[in-house]
Design a protein around this motif. Sequence first.
Motif, PDB file in Angstrom:
ATOM      1  N   SER A 101     -39.153  38.883  -6.720  1.00 40.92           N
ATOM      2  CA  SER A 101     -37.833  38.504  -6.216  1.00 40.92           C
ATOM      3  C   SER A 101     -37.566  37.013  -6.437  1.00 40.92           C
ATOM      4  O   SER A 101     -36.494  36.630  -6.895  1.00 40.92           O
ATOM      5  CB  SER A 101     -37.751  38.847  -4.727  1.00 40.92           C
ATOM      6  OG  SER A 101     -36.529  38.433  -4.193  1.00 40.92           O
ATOM      7  N   ASP A 102     -38.544  36.169  -6.122  1.00 41.45           N
ATOM      8  CA  ASP A 102     -38.394  34.725  -6.323  1.00 41.45           C
ATOM      9  C   ASP A 102     -38.143  34.379  -7.784  1.00 41.45           C
ATOM     10  O   ASP A 102     -37.369  33.470  -8.093  1.00 41.45           O
ATOM     11  CB  ASP A 102     -39.647  33.982  -5.853  1.00 41.45           C
ATOM     12  CG  ASP A 102     -39.719  33.811  -4.347  1.00 41.45           C
ATOM     13  OD1 ASP A 102     -38.732  34.121  -3.645  1.00 41.45           O
ATOM     14  OD2 ASP A 102     -40.781  33.362  -3.876  1.00 41.45           O
ATOM     15  N   ARG A 132     -44.349  27.502   0.983  1.00 43.99           N
ATOM     16  CA  ARG A 132     -43.871  28.816   1.428  1.00 43.99           C
ATOM     17  C   ARG A 132     -43.082  28.787   2.722  1.00 43.99           C
ATOM     18  O   ARG A 132     -42.243  29.647   2.946  1.00 43.99           O
ATOM     19  CB  ARG A 132     -45.059  29.760   1.652  1.00 43.99           C
ATOM     20  CG  ARG A 132     -45.853  30.036   0.434  1.00 43.99           C
ATOM     21  CD  ARG A 132     -45.834  31.394  -0.180  1.00 43.99           C
ATOM     22  NE  ARG A 132     -44.810  32.338   0.083  1.00 43.99           N
ATOM     23  CZ  ARG A 132     -45.020  33.553   0.550  1.00 43.99           C
ATOM     24  NH1 ARG A 132     -46.229  33.965   0.842  1.00 43.99           N
ATOM     25  NH2 ARG A 132     -44.017  34.392   0.714  1.00 43.99           N
ATOM     26  N   GLU A 191     -40.120  27.089  -1.690  1.00 42.47           N
ATOM     27  CA  GLU A 191     -40.189  28.340  -2.454  1.00 42.47           C
ATOM     28  C   GLU A 191     -38.786  28.826  -2.813  1.00 42.47           C
ATOM     29  O   GLU A 191     -38.505  29.180  -3.962  1.00 42.47           O
ATOM     30  CB  GLU A 191     -40.917  29.404  -1.624  1.00 42.47           C
ATOM     31  CG  GLU A 191     -40.977  30.765  -2.266  1.00 42.47           C
ATOM     32  CD  GLU A 191     -41.666  31.798  -1.390  1.00 42.47           C
ATOM     33  OE1 GLU A 191     -41.723  32.955  -1.836  1.00 42.47           O
ATOM     34  OE2 GLU A 191     -42.142  31.479  -0.278  1.00 42.47           O
ATOM     35  N   ARG A 192     -37.881  28.817  -1.852  1.00 38.57           N
ATOM     36  CA  ARG A 192     -36.515  29.270  -2.085  1.00 38.57           C
ATOM     37  C   ARG A 192     -35.793  28.337  -3.056  1.00 38.57           C
ATOM     38  O   ARG A 192     -35.043  28.775  -3.932  1.00 38.57           O
ATOM     39  CB  ARG A 192     -35.760  29.341  -0.749  1.00 38.57           C
ATOM     40  CG  ARG A 192     -34.346  29.797  -0.828  1.00 38.57           C
ATOM     41  CD  ARG A 192     -34.097  31.217  -1.308  1.00 38.57           C
ATOM     42  NE  ARG A 192     -35.138  32.148  -0.978  1.00 38.57           N
ATOM     43  CZ  ARG A 192     -35.586  33.103  -1.798  1.00 38.57           C
ATOM     44  NH1 ARG A 192     -35.075  33.255  -2.994  1.00 38.57           N
ATOM     45  NH2 ARG A 192     -36.554  33.915  -1.443  1.00 38.57           N
ATOM     46  N   SER A 242     -36.879  29.070  -6.512  1.00 39.00           N
ATOM     47  CA  SER A 242     -36.267  30.344  -6.889  1.00 39.00           C
ATOM     48  C   SER A 242     -34.806  30.168  -7.280  1.00 39.00           C
ATOM     49  O   SER A 242     -34.309  30.851  -8.183  1.00 39.00           O
ATOM     50  CB  SER A 242     -36.384  31.343  -5.734  1.00 39.00           C
ATOM     51  OG  SER A 242     -35.757  32.562  -6.058  1.00 39.00           O
TER      52      SER A 242
END
Length: 139
Positions: free
Chosen positions: A55-56, A102, A115-116, A119
């Motif tokens: 997903s990331d 994370r 992390e986001r 992404s």
Amino acid sequence: MSAEALIDPDEYQAPETYERFVQDLQKSATAAGKPIIDPRLFARALSMDLQALASDAHVHRVTLSRAQGSEKLQGFLREALQVLRAATDINGDFRVALFWFRNVPIDAFDYLTPERLVSEGRTRDLVRYVQSLKAGAVG
């Protein structure tokens, strides 16, 4: 190829240092005969399930096993490594950097986690932010 050159991603634990992590990734790539980052090894080090990694990276979960060399997947992994390197350079503790990546929301980025941000393609902004923290701490 020696048996010790093989790393079992299912049994892998994050090492103490960033340098050792990169060595493990290189060892895994050499054993596989492919100059790519093993997504399973990466995910295991970050205690991340494979669906979250897919997903990331904005790829289908099957890509992690059948198309590990996908540029989209490898690009995400390389950018995550850049951020982890920068974070480790600041605090000197790779495992703290893993946790930070994370889990820690950053107020300057609307409380998104690193992390986001990676992404969402904001790696450059994030690395600049981390470098500014280092400059502030040093300068």
